[in-house]
Each structure stands twice: as C-alpha cells, then as structure tokens.
Design an enzyme around this catalytic site. Sequence first.
Site, PDB file in Angstrom:
ATOM      1  N   HIS A 264       0.856  -1.182   0.000  1.00 53.67           N
ATOM      2  CA  HIS A 264       0.000   0.000   0.000  1.00 53.67           C
ATOM      3  C   HIS A 264       0.890   1.229   0.000  1.00 53.67           C
ATOM      4  O   HIS A 264       1.956   1.212   0.609  1.00 53.67           O
ATOM      5  CB  HIS A 264      -0.901   0.009   1.243  1.00 53.67           C
ATOM      6  N   ASP A 318      -7.852  -5.467   0.001  1.00 51.86           N
ATOM      7  CA  ASP A 318      -8.294  -6.358  -1.070  1.00 51.86           C
ATOM      8  C   ASP A 318      -7.930  -7.814  -0.834  1.00 51.86           C
ATOM      9  O   ASP A 318      -8.448  -8.698  -1.505  1.00 51.86           O
ATOM     10  CB  ASP A 318      -7.690  -5.905  -2.409  1.00 51.86           C
TER      11      ASP A 318
HETATM   12  N1  ACO Z   1       4.074  -7.593  -4.236  1.00 56.92           N
HETATM   13  C1  ACO Z   1       5.426  -7.593  -4.326  1.00 56.92           C
HETATM   14  N2  ACO Z   1       6.182  -6.503  -4.157  1.00 56.92           N
HETATM   15  C2  ACO Z   1       5.550  -5.372  -3.850  1.00 56.92           C
HETATM   16  C3  ACO Z   1       4.154  -5.298  -3.724  1.00 56.92           C
HETATM   17  C4  ACO Z   1       3.417  -6.477  -3.926  1.00 56.92           C
HETATM   18  N3  ACO Z   1       2.097  -6.470  -3.840  1.00 56.92           N
HETATM   19  N4  ACO Z   1       3.810  -4.030  -3.421  1.00 56.92           N
HETATM   20  C5  ACO Z   1       4.942  -3.330  -3.376  1.00 56.92           C
HETATM   21  N5  ACO Z   1       5.999  -4.141  -3.630  1.00 56.92           N
HETATM   22  C6  ACO Z   1       7.408  -3.739  -3.667  1.00 56.92           C
HETATM   23  C7  ACO Z   1       7.765  -3.206  -5.057  1.00 56.92           C
HETATM   24  O1  ACO Z   1       8.209  -4.210  -5.907  1.00 56.92           O
HETATM   25  C8  ACO Z   1       8.833  -2.215  -4.715  1.00 56.92           C
HETATM   26  O2  ACO Z   1      10.027  -2.919  -4.426  1.00 56.92           O
HETATM   27  P1  ACO Z   1      11.477  -2.317  -4.797  1.00 56.92           P
HETATM   28  O3  ACO Z   1      11.594  -1.067  -3.993  1.00 56.92           O
HETATM   29  O4  ACO Z   1      12.411  -3.389  -4.398  1.00 56.92           O
HETATM   30  O5  ACO Z   1      11.422  -2.056  -6.272  1.00 56.92           O
HETATM   31  C9  ACO Z   1       8.354  -1.602  -3.389  1.00 56.92           C
HETATM   32  O6  ACO Z   1       7.579  -2.637  -2.769  1.00 56.92           O
HETATM   33  C10 ACO Z   1       7.494  -0.360  -3.564  1.00 56.92           C
HETATM   34  O7  ACO Z   1       6.406  -0.699  -4.439  1.00 56.92           O
HETATM   35  P2  ACO Z   1       5.662   0.332  -5.377  1.00 56.92           P
HETATM   36  O8  ACO Z   1       4.830  -0.406  -6.381  1.00 56.92           O
HETATM   37  O9  ACO Z   1       6.633   1.339  -5.895  1.00 56.92           O
HETATM   38  O10 ACO Z   1       4.727   1.033  -4.310  1.00 56.92           O
HETATM   39  P3  ACO Z   1       3.557   2.020  -4.629  1.00 56.92           P
HETATM   40  O11 ACO Z   1       3.324   2.785  -3.378  1.00 56.92           O
HETATM   41  O12 ACO Z   1       3.822   2.782  -5.880  1.00 56.92           O
HETATM   42  O13 ACO Z   1       2.313   1.047  -4.975  1.00 56.92           O
HETATM   43  C11 ACO Z   1       0.564  -0.477  -4.696  1.00 56.92           C
HETATM   44  C12 ACO Z   1       1.363   0.668  -4.054  1.00 56.92           C
HETATM   45  C13 ACO Z   1       0.105  -0.069  -6.099  1.00 56.92           C
HETATM   46  C14 ACO Z   1      -0.665  -0.763  -3.861  1.00 56.92           C
HETATM   47  C15 ACO Z   1       1.471  -1.732  -4.763  1.00 56.92           C
HETATM   48  O14 ACO Z   1       1.797  -2.161  -3.452  1.00 56.92           O
HETATM   49  C16 ACO Z   1       0.840  -2.858  -5.546  1.00 56.92           C
HETATM   50  O15 ACO Z   1       0.949  -2.876  -6.783  1.00 56.92           O
HETATM   51  N6  ACO Z   1       0.140  -3.831  -4.855  1.00 56.92           N
HETATM   52  C17 ACO Z   1      -0.511  -4.922  -5.547  1.00 56.92           C
HETATM   53  C18 ACO Z   1      -1.869  -4.445  -6.090  1.00 56.92           C
HETATM   54  C19 ACO Z   1      -2.872  -4.224  -4.985  1.00 56.92           C
HETATM   55  O16 ACO Z   1      -3.064  -5.052  -4.095  1.00 56.92           O
HETATM   56  N7  ACO Z   1      -3.560  -3.082  -5.073  1.00 56.92           N
HETATM   57  C20 ACO Z   1      -4.604  -2.702  -4.118  1.00 56.92           C
HETATM   58  C21 ACO Z   1      -4.144  -1.560  -3.263  1.00 56.92           C
HETATM   59  S1  ACO Z   1      -5.344  -1.168  -2.030  1.00 56.92           S
HETATM   60  C22 ACO Z   1      -6.533  -0.386  -2.874  1.00 56.92           C
HETATM   61  O17 ACO Z   1      -6.332   0.234  -3.882  1.00 56.92           O
HETATM   62  C23 ACO Z   1      -7.837  -0.470  -2.353  1.00 56.92           C
END
Ligand code: ACO
Length: 381
Positions: A264, A318
Amino acid sequence: MAQTSPFVPGLAGIPCAKSAIGMVDGSAGKLQYRGYPIEDLAKACSFEEVVYLLLLGELPTEAQLAPFRDEMVREREISFRAIDVFERLPERAHPMTALTIGVSTLGTYYEGDHVEDLALSRAIAVRLTAKVPTLVAAWHRIRQGKRPVPPRADLGHAENFLYMLDGEVPDPMAAHVAEVALILHAEHSMNASTFAARVTGSTLADPYAVVASAVGALSGRLHGGANERVLDMLRAIPDPSPEGVRRWAEDRLARHDKIMGFGHRVYKVKDPRADILQNLATDLFAKLGRTPIYDLAVELEGQMEKLVGHKGIYPNVDFYSGIVYEKLGIPVDLFTPVFAVARVSGWLAHLLEQLEDNRIFRPSQIWVGEKDRTFVPMAER
Ligand code: ACO
C-alpha cells in the site's frame, strides 16, 4: 522557466488537498472517518449512518437518520431508459465498464449548470450513492438475460443490494457482513479514484461525470481491481503446503511480479480493514462452512511477512475482501463494483469538500522533450 519543485512519481507524499473526511495513519495502521475509528463505525453503524457522516460531517441522531434513510430508499430506483441502455451492451462487458455507462446515463438527466449549488450537489450525492447498487445489480441481471430485480424499500442498503443481485433476501449474517464490507470501503483519503473525482470535480463538471471518472480510476488492478485478481492468484498456487507457498512467493518476488492484495502506498503495517474483514470471514465460515482458500491466504500472509514484512509490505483491504465476497455468493467480476457501491459515498464527500473551496487542479510537468525545432515540410521528411 527554471523548475523549482522536484519530480515525485505518483505524487507520493505530496498533499493535493486539505481534507477532514478520511484520515489514514499508515505507520500506526489507523483509519478514521471524520475522526471516528473505523473499528467503532464497523461495529456499531449502518452503512446509511456512515454515508450521513461522510457527506454531512457528523454522526446523525435518530431523528436525522430516519429522513436521510428514507431519501436514500426513494432514490434507489433507476429509470427504465437506463435499463434500455444496459440492454444494448454486449453481455461480456465488464461490470465496471457498464457502471461507468450507467452513471453517465443517469447524468443525461442532469439539468443545467448548477454544480456550485451545494444543496443540489448534496442531494445528487445521496441520489448517486443510492443508485449505484441498483445499476450494478441491474447490469448483473441483464447480462444473464434476466430482468432487473426492483429495489425493496423495507431492506437496508447492503441487504437490498444483495437482494437485487438474485431476488433472494439474504441471510442476516450475510447482510451484516456485506454492510460492514461497505462501511470499510466507503472512504480512504487521497487514493487514485478519489483524486480522479476531485480533479474532475475541480473543473465544475457535474457529479455524474465526477463519479464516472472515479469508477474508471477504481477499475485498474493496482487499485480496486486488485480484489478480483487475488482469488485467481491464490487458486494458481500449485502446492498449498507452507514450503510450496513460500516457494511460489519467492519465485514471484524474484521475477518482480506484484503479489495482489499486498502493499500500500500509505500503510506500512497491515491495513486495519484487512483485520476486520478477516474476523468477519471467520464468523462467516463458522456459519456457512469453511473455505480452503482462506487457509491458503493465511499461509501466504505468514510467508509474505517473513519475506517482505521488513519492507512494509502487508495485506491490504483487497486481500481478504474477495474471499468474503465469494462466500456471500458474489461473482468475481462484481468484486470491484461492490467496492464502487461503497466508495461512491467517499468520492461524493470529497466532491462536496472540493466545491466548498474550489481551485481547478492544474499541476505542472517537467519538460524532457526537444525545444524550438525547425519545422520540416512533409515532402522533405
Ligand atoms: N508484491 C510484491 N512486491 C511489492 C508489492 C506487492 N504487492 N507491493 C509493493 N511491492 C514492492 C515493489 O516491488 C517495490 O520494491 P522495490 O523497492 O524493491 O522495487 C516496493 O515494494 C514499492 O512498491 P511500489 O509499487 O513502488 O509502491 P507504490 O506505493 O507505488 O504502490 C501499490 C502501491 C500499487 C498498492 C502496490 O503495493 C501494488 O501494486 N500492490 C498490488 C496491487 C494491490 O493489491 N492493489 C490494491 C491496493 S489497495 C486499494 O487500492 C484499495
């Protein structure tokens, strides 16, 4: 002109509004609506009470809630013309796409240019919050070749939504779980869909255009669309043993594939809504029977904590919502529309707040292209 502000991808951490609606404390795992902890609201309130709180700023008294609930009930009906539009869509249209069309169709009844009339916008906020479940349920029926089930005035908001999906009054436990799920999803500060709503609202577009924009933003799999993917992802884990789940997660992380339902932008601990949903799932399973996929989800949560907990990647709302919805008999592609049924109230609370002190959103950009090029006529290119 010299650039003074640094570029922040995804505007992470950049405030874009002052707000008093939903407060998220990502390091403490706290969520509050208008200052009230989500745990208390989920335990004691009806969805209608929470909508009142979000839109009007205070918890209602009984005398205030009764007419508000009546207003929401009166507004549940949708016009036969909106149904006609649905009849013409291909059955395979995703329910989120159909919802955008449904909301835009309702907007064709919007008269004039009265967005800044806050009393009218507030009335439309109630109307839209009341009608979104009817649109979702109507499309679900129509795509199966069935007639929509008209709303029932004697049922609560969540109960009536489940009723309109299949024409059966739901079990009281199922209705309660759906109601709590709606409360948990109603508002969450400046997420992508709420930001989309505020940007559209800031142009003084009408509330229907605002909600249509927000539905589009919610549909993506990095936002609301994630809940649909969680179940598919869990089902694709070939070996449910602890070692098998760990291996699967390690492989996926090594490939830099996102694990749906984790992570998140704001929470760096477990999303408090995931905890509440997990407790609800336990109650639901006690009544309606256990689901093996839940045990797999709990195993994955444990393995993920060991693998990436130190990076602040924990389950978000989620992760458990789909498991709960499936047990309620809701089809997978309606999971994100259920989110919209709840979040429409938050979007509209933000619209009203935006309109109270509006300035159009117009951020800047950092130019990375070429400048002052000499035009080349077609024949010389
Ligand atoms: N699985 C694996 N790695 C993850 C995940 C995940 N679900 N979420 C974040 N990371 C890692 C990234 O790979 C990244 O690692 P790095 O720094 O080594 O490259 C780091 O954590 C930061 O991740 P970002 O995607 O840059 O974080 P951001 O804040 O931009 O994205 C998001 C947040 C979109 C929710 C992300 O965690 C994600 O894509 N999660 C999966 C989709 C999801 O469950 N979305 C629902 C969110 S809740 C909602 O909208 C109601």
